[in-house]
Design a protein around this motif. Structure first.
Motif, PDB file in Angstrom:
ATOM      1  N   SER A 115       0.826  -1.108  -0.190  1.00 21.51           N
ATOM      2  CA  SER A 115       0.039  -0.144   0.010  1.00 21.51           C
ATOM      3  C   SER A 115       0.787   1.161  -0.189  1.00 21.51           C
ATOM      4  O   SER A 115       0.454   2.274  -0.696  1.00 21.51           O
ATOM      5  CB  SER A 115      -0.808   0.041   1.378  1.00 21.51           C
ATOM      6  OG  SER A 115      -0.493  -0.136   2.245  1.00 21.51           O
ATOM      7  N   ALA A 116       2.380   1.113   0.680  1.00 23.83           N
ATOM      8  CA  ALA A 116       2.869   2.445   0.615  1.00 23.83           C
ATOM      9  C   ALA A 116       3.365   2.682  -0.657  1.00 23.83           C
ATOM     10  O   ALA A 116       3.387   3.703  -1.279  1.00 23.83           O
ATOM     11  CB  ALA A 116       4.157   2.384   1.717  1.00 23.83           C
ATOM     12  N   TYR A 117       3.938   1.880  -1.408  1.00 27.09           N
ATOM     13  CA  TYR A 117       4.592   1.756  -2.806  1.00 27.09           C
ATOM     14  C   TYR A 117       3.372   2.209  -3.715  1.00 27.09           C
ATOM     15  O   TYR A 117       3.583   3.290  -4.520  1.00 27.09           O
ATOM     16  CB  TYR A 117       4.987   0.435  -3.075  1.00 27.09           C
ATOM     17  CG  TYR A 117       5.343   0.669  -4.684  1.00 27.09           C
ATOM     18  CD1 TYR A 117       6.730   1.076  -4.952  1.00 27.09           C
ATOM     19  CD2 TYR A 117       4.477   0.035  -5.693  1.00 27.09           C
ATOM     20  CE1 TYR A 117       6.868   1.289  -6.348  1.00 27.09           C
ATOM     21  CE2 TYR A 117       4.842   0.344  -7.040  1.00 27.09           C
ATOM     22  CZ  TYR A 117       6.045   0.632  -7.516  1.00 27.09           C
ATOM     23  OH  TYR A 117       6.367   0.896  -8.637  1.00 27.09           O
ATOM     24  N   LEU A 118       1.998   1.709  -3.559  1.00 28.32           N
ATOM     25  CA  LEU A 118       1.160   2.026  -4.545  1.00 28.32           C
ATOM     26  C   LEU A 118       0.752   3.401  -4.203  1.00 28.32           C
ATOM     27  O   LEU A 118       0.335   4.322  -5.196  1.00 28.32           O
ATOM     28  CB  LEU A 118      -0.060   1.206  -4.432  1.00 28.32           C
ATOM     29  CG  LEU A 118       0.042  -0.237  -4.595  1.00 28.32           C
ATOM     30  CD1 LEU A 118      -1.011  -1.254  -4.482  1.00 28.32           C
ATOM     31  CD2 LEU A 118       0.721  -0.417  -6.267  1.00 28.32           C
ATOM     32  N   ALA A 170       7.792   4.444 -12.303  1.00 30.77           N
ATOM     33  CA  ALA A 170       7.266   3.375 -11.350  1.00 30.77           C
ATOM     34  C   ALA A 170       8.703   3.252 -10.268  1.00 30.77           C
ATOM     35  O   ALA A 170       8.675   2.504  -9.118  1.00 30.77           O
ATOM     36  CB  ALA A 170       7.545   1.870 -11.960  1.00 30.77           C
ATOM     37  N   GLU A 171       9.782   3.834 -10.479  1.00 28.97           N
ATOM     38  CA  GLU A 171      11.226   3.729  -9.707  1.00 28.97           C
ATOM     39  C   GLU A 171      10.870   4.847  -8.631  1.00 28.97           C
ATOM     40  O   GLU A 171      11.377   4.867  -7.452  1.00 28.97           O
ATOM     41  CB  GLU A 171      12.277   3.965 -10.710  1.00 28.97           C
ATOM     42  CG  GLU A 171      12.785   2.914 -11.513  1.00 28.97           C
ATOM     43  CD  GLU A 171      13.934   3.060 -12.044  1.00 28.97           C
ATOM     44  OE1 GLU A 171      14.765   2.250 -11.844  1.00 28.97           O
ATOM     45  OE2 GLU A 171      14.373   4.146 -12.591  1.00 28.97           O
ATOM     46  N   VAL A 181       7.877   2.149   2.174  1.00 30.26           N
ATOM     47  CA  VAL A 181       8.048   0.903   1.724  1.00 30.26           C
ATOM     48  C   VAL A 181       8.442  -0.096   2.477  1.00 30.26           C
ATOM     49  O   VAL A 181       8.134  -1.361   2.900  1.00 30.26           O
ATOM     50  CB  VAL A 181       8.604   0.768   0.291  1.00 30.26           C
ATOM     51  CG1 VAL A 181       8.518  -0.721  -0.352  1.00 30.26           C
ATOM     52  CG2 VAL A 181       8.014   1.698  -0.670  1.00 30.26           C
ATOM     53  N   ALA A 182       9.806   0.136   3.310  1.00 30.79           N
ATOM     54  CA  ALA A 182      10.511  -0.737   3.804  1.00 30.79           C
ATOM     55  C   ALA A 182       9.946  -0.765   5.385  1.00 30.79           C
ATOM     56  O   ALA A 182      10.215  -1.453   6.295  1.00 30.79           O
ATOM     57  CB  ALA A 182      11.703  -0.438   3.954  1.00 30.79           C
ATOM     58  N   GLY A 183       9.117   0.185   5.966  1.00 33.69           N
ATOM     59  CA  GLY A 183       8.783   0.362   7.246  1.00 33.69           C
ATOM     60  C   GLY A 183       9.847   0.769   8.386  1.00 33.69           C
ATOM     61  O   GLY A 183       9.919   0.147   9.157  1.00 33.69           O
ATOM     62  N   VAL A 184      10.629   1.697   7.584  1.00 35.97           N
ATOM     63  CA  VAL A 184      11.700   2.007   8.550  1.00 35.97           C
ATOM     64  C   VAL A 184      11.873   3.768   8.830  1.00 35.97           C
ATOM     65  O   VAL A 184      11.144   4.229   8.119  1.00 35.97           O
ATOM     66  CB  VAL A 184      13.219   1.480   8.031  1.00 35.97           C
ATOM     67  CG1 VAL A 184      13.153   0.235   8.016  1.00 35.97           C
ATOM     68  CG2 VAL A 184      13.253   2.221   6.494  1.00 35.97           C
TER      69      VAL A 184
END
Length: 228
Positions: A115-118, A170-171, A181-184
């Motif tokens: 969901s974060a990436y989208l 997309a990048e 995206v990585a949750g950091v």
């Protein structure tokens, strides 16, 4: 081992915090041998608390379409190359004793349900559609990608740029927000080449800015010390 150089002053703090690094691996790029990927993994494991590899496998079809492939053939070729690239990463990670290499690879399959990436991808497309200056910068970065794939002396047309820009869009979520995206809390995206667009992005010269804690480093190969 590579030597990471912060792209801008803004990027120095996420690098110093050493929480997470995202290593970009481009399909169709012979630079990324198994040995080189293994070196990147060893460096990431020794210098950061966590890491991922990012592979824009599915979006590479957009570049192929811009080069003249029909969409079906482009998708098939991108999938084959994506499989090849993932296999190289898995082999490299097995060399450095990673227990489950697949969990460290952020490819299209992993990101299509993130969901974060989208959310960031949707924002990238929105800004491209509504911000002319941002769009021109994206097209310029896309031209840098396409120029290396066209025969010497040829330059991409406007139509080719607008087709291939979908790869760059997309990048963008990974450049803007790997932290989400990585949750950091902090992360640096690492690649071995400079891109003018990203320098402007990280200097805060564009309408979209990286999320807090997000940085970018350029990887330079360390020169071995000479033994007298």
């Amino acid at each position: 081992m590579p030597r990471p150089l912060p792209l801008t002053e803004h990027c120095a703090d996420p690098l110093a915090r050493a929480e997470h690094v995202c290593l970009g691996v481009s399909p169709f790029n012979s630079h990324f041998t198994v040995d080189r990927i293994a070196d990147l993994a060893r460096w990431a494991m020794s210098a950061f608390h966590g890491f991922h590899f990012f592979v824009p496998d599915g979006p590479s079809a957009f570049t192929l379409e811009a080069l003249g492939y029909d969409p079906v053939r482009a998708a098939q070729k991108a999938q084959r190359q994506g499989n090849y690239t993932r296999n190289k990463i898995v082999r490299a990670l097995e060399q450095v004793c990673s227990p489950d290499p697949h969990t460290l690879i952020l490819d299209s399959a992993a990101l299509e349900a993130d969901s974060a990436y989208l959310g960031l991808l949707s924002e990238a497309h929105h800004r491209f559609a509504t911000d002319p200056e941002f769009a021109e910068q994206c097209l310029g970065a896309t031209g840098w990608v396409l120029d290396r794939r066209l025969p010497e002396g040829e330059h991409p047309t406007r139509d080719q740029l607008r087709s291939a820009v979908r790869y760059f869009l997309a990048e963008l979520p990974m450049f803007v927000g790997t932290v989400a995206v990585a949750g950091v809390e902090s992360s640096v995206f690492a690649y071995h080449q400079r891109v003018a667009f990203l320098e402007r992005l990280y200097r805060g010269e564009l309408s979209w800015r990286p999320l807090p804690g997000q940085g970018f480093v350029v990887l330079e190969q360390a020169v071995p010390e000479r033994v007298e």
